[in-house]
Design an enzyme around this catalytic site. Structure first.
Site, short mmCIF file in Angstrom:
data_model
loop_
_atom_site.label_atom_id
_atom_site.label_comp_id
_atom_site.label_asym_id
_atom_site.label_seq_id
_atom_site.Cartn_x
_atom_site.Cartn_y
_atom_site.Cartn_z
N GLY A 195 0.82 -1.20 0.00
CA GLY A 195 0.00 0.00 0.00
C GLY A 195 0.85 1.25 0.00
O GLY A 195 2.07 1.21 0.20
N GLY A 224 0.50 5.63 1.07
CA GLY A 224 -0.29 6.72 1.64
C GLY A 224 0.44 8.03 1.53
O GLY A 224 1.43 8.16 0.79
N GLY A 225 -0.04 9.02 2.28
CA GLY A 225 0.53 10.35 2.20
C GLY A 225 1.92 10.46 2.77
O GLY A 225 2.65 11.41 2.47
N SER A 262 5.38 4.38 1.62
CA SER A 262 4.92 3.16 0.95
C SER A 262 5.35 1.96 1.79
O SER A 262 6.41 1.97 2.41
CB SER A 262 5.53 3.06 -0.44
OG SER A 262 5.19 4.19 -1.22
N VAL A 263 4.50 0.93 1.79
CA VAL A 263 4.77 -0.26 2.59
C VAL A 263 4.84 -1.49 1.68
O VAL A 263 3.99 -1.67 0.80
CB VAL A 263 3.69 -0.47 3.67
CG1 VAL A 263 3.99 -1.73 4.49
CG2 VAL A 263 3.60 0.74 4.58
N LYS A 318 8.53 -0.22 5.50
CA LYS A 318 7.94 1.09 5.22
C LYS A 318 9.02 2.07 4.77
O LYS A 318 10.00 2.28 5.49
CB LYS A 318 7.21 1.62 6.46
CG LYS A 318 6.44 2.92 6.24
CD LYS A 318 5.65 3.27 7.51
CE LYS A 318 4.79 4.51 7.33
NZ LYS A 318 3.99 4.82 8.54
N GLU A 351 7.29 -6.01 12.28
CA GLU A 351 6.61 -7.30 12.29
C GLU A 351 5.41 -7.26 11.35
O GLU A 351 4.70 -6.27 11.28
CB GLU A 351 6.15 -7.57 13.72
CG GLU A 351 5.20 -8.73 13.90
CD GLU A 351 4.49 -8.71 15.23
OE1 GLU A 351 3.74 -9.67 15.49
OE2 GLU A 351 4.66 -7.74 16.01
N ASP A 390 -4.68 7.79 15.28
CA ASP A 390 -5.23 7.48 13.95
C ASP A 390 -5.74 6.04 13.92
O ASP A 390 -5.52 5.30 12.96
CB ASP A 390 -4.16 7.68 12.87
CG ASP A 390 -4.77 7.83 11.48
OD1 ASP A 390 -5.95 8.23 11.39
OD2 ASP A 390 -4.08 7.56 10.49
#
Length: 261
Positions: free
Chosen positions: A89, A91-92, A95-96, A111, A172, A219
């Site tokens: 995925g 996001g702002g 990236s992962v 990440k 993990e 969050d």
């Protein structure tokens, strides 16, 4: 209302998603992003005697923990230690990717965060004033030592790397699991009440545990909640502490941080 059973194929790989919704991190409560320094982010201008308790956190740790908090500076070391695979995925703030630790095939999430988007925290580590990514510190406080992988609701931080244009966090990756949003989608509607009660109780317990450890996630949402599957049933795991902060007693938080919608 009882949903349809989840397909076994759907849970073979961990679905670690990074939301594309707009995120906003705190400003006044964070240290500035990391500058182009290597390894432990040493702050030559920091005088611990002149720092307040709120700006400098004293970390009492074993040598193993210190290694995790100190980080590494070699991309060759990262590539020798971990195998990076498919993208999970984006996001702002990064990236992962899915990956494995080469030594024991442990599933990991990797990440990548641009150096300009990495807020940091001043700490006293083994008597030395330094600055480390705030997300690293929060995950370390939330999950404990790397040897305790899998024992806390928060996923563990295993390593971090300060490279030329980015910071890499190695975490993990619970397998098999999927995020709560996908878990609900797979059920085609509302979860069964007995399942929802288990998940909600674990979420409340996780929030209480984080507060006791001085961590404010800020969050917690469906995309940042993993449901891990095992013979013992469903288990809640929390990911993405990038919007979090150190929780201070008697402090009122009035500034928004997290996903806006």
């Amino acid at each position: 209302m009882v949903g349809r059973p989840i397909s076994p194929i759907a849970i073979l790989e961990s679905n670690w998603s990074v939301t594309k919704a707009t995120k906003r991190k705190a400003t006044t409560e964070d240290e500035p992003p990391l500058k182009r320094q290597r390894g432990v982010m040493s702050d030559a201008n920091t005088n611990p005697a002149q720092s307040t308790l709120e700006s400098v956190i004293v970390v009492h740790s074993s040598s193993d923990e210190s290694t995790v908090l100190s980080g590494h500076t070699s991309r060759a070391d990262f590539e020798a230690k971990y195998l990076e695979r498919k993208k999970l995925g984006q996001g702002g703030f990064g990236s992962v990717y899915a990956g494995h630790r080469r030594s024991d095939d442990l599933p990991v999430a990797i990440k990548h965060i641009p150096i300009c988007d990495v807020p940091c925290q001043k700490v006293m580590l083994n008597g030395r004033a330094c600055r480390i990514p705030k997300e690293v510190l929060l995950m370390h406080k939330a999950a404990g030592e790397p040897v305790t992988v899998g024992k806390s609701a928060a996923v563990s931080i295993l390593d971090w790397y300060d490279l030329d244009q980015e910071v890499i966090l190695v975490m993990e990756r619970p397998v098999p699991s999927m995020d709560l949003l996908r878990f609900m989608d797979e059920n085609y509607g509302p979860m069964a009440e007995d399942v929802a009660k288990i998940i909600m109780k674990q979420l409340v317990d996780a929030a209480i545990d984080l507060q006791a450890k001085g961590v404010f996630h800020r969050d917690i949402k469906a995309e940042n909640i993993l449901i891990e599957f095992s013979s013992d049933g469903h288990r809640v795991r929390l990911i993405d502490f990038g919007c979090g902060c150190i929780c201070k007693k008697k402090r009122i938080y009035i500034q928004f941080s997290g996903t806006e919608h």
